[in-house]
Write a protein that holds these residues in place. Sequence first.
Motif, short mmCIF file in Angstrom:
data_model
loop_
_atom_site.label_atom_id
_atom_site.label_comp_id
_atom_site.label_asym_id
_atom_site.label_seq_id
_atom_site.Cartn_x
_atom_site.Cartn_y
_atom_site.Cartn_z
N TYR A 304 0.84 -1.21 0.00
CA TYR A 304 0.00 0.00 0.00
C TYR A 304 0.87 1.25 0.00
N HIS A 305 1.84 1.30 0.89
CA HIS A 305 2.67 2.49 0.99
C HIS A 305 3.52 2.71 -0.27
N ARG A 306 3.90 1.63 -0.91
CA ARG A 306 4.66 1.76 -2.16
C ARG A 306 3.78 2.34 -3.26
N GLU A 307 2.51 1.98 -3.27
CA GLU A 307 1.59 2.45 -4.30
C GLU A 307 0.97 3.81 -3.97
N HIS A 308 1.07 4.21 -2.71
CA HIS A 308 0.51 5.49 -2.28
C HIS A 308 1.60 6.26 -1.54
N VAL A 309 2.58 6.70 -2.29
CA VAL A 309 3.71 7.40 -1.68
C VAL A 309 3.24 8.73 -1.11
N LEU A 310 3.61 8.98 0.12
CA LEU A 310 3.22 10.22 0.79
C LEU A 310 3.84 11.41 0.10
#
Length: 323
Positions: A304-310
């Motif tokens: 998730y974090h890889r696909e939704h980079v802050l």
Amino acid sequence: MRIFNSLDDIHDIGPTVVAVGNFDGVHRGHQEIIRRAIQTARSIGISSAVFTFSNHPRNLLSGDRKVKNIQYPADKVRAFEVLGVDLLFSIPFDEKIMKVEPADYIRHILLEKMNMQEIYCGFNYHFGHRAAGDVEYLVKQGLLLGFGTHVLEPYKVDGRVVSSTLIREMIARGEMEEAERFLGRFYSLGGTVIRGNQIGRTIGFPTCNLEVDQSMVTPPNGVYITYCVYDGVHYPSVTNVGVKPTIGGQVKNIETHLFDFDQNLYDRKIRVEFIRLIRQEQKFDNLEALSAQIEKDCIAGRVYHREHVLNEEDRRKNPLHYL
């Protein structure tokens, strides 16, 4: 921003445009009311103000269930400051103010104390003894006493009226993505990291543990994709909320595993921002099964974090995201 925590402290205030309400959570509807008041104040060259209560009025009434906070009191104050409010009247709701009749509420508090010239409120605003004052009465009194009244229509997201009650329900059901859209920011809980049983460290997943603040609405037991905010930096993480039934836990707490992070955070302040519920908390047959599931949870979190980079630049454009 000047802050007044008692009506007795308010003296010699210049003319103001006042936004009124409980503003629990300072959600997107609240933000619209406050922004309108600020715009009007600036356009006519006077001070913008917020009049709110430092505690929830319903919590003073005997027999009512306690209303859980959506936002820490200090964050609520900071939200007003970030929005650009000049004056904050954050007054305790007590027996004395509870018994003020609507007419006196307007004359003695809003007009005499706060020198209000214009008022902004939501469509369902009530005030005074037994909440007898409403927007219709406010408009009539404005015409009689010479102040402007601005009542905002319901603020909607996808056709649903944004309200603190609805947001509390979303959080309590674990609907964190919906709550974020209505709040305008991720829901978060924070505190000082305490020492846990350190089981996570022995199975390869060290965690930061927080006690549950009973004054705050808390997501249901489960595993969440989160950000852990420490020293102003957002670290991708996964978080378990619950009682850890596999190891015989009893007290509900919050434990967060930060990816690729090896600092000791005991006794440090952190904040956990909740993004998405992965699964409900469950009891496993043994620590090996628990460890295998945690590994799967971490993989889901990393994906998730890889696909939704802050995007820090986008978040800086909306400072309320940091509250």
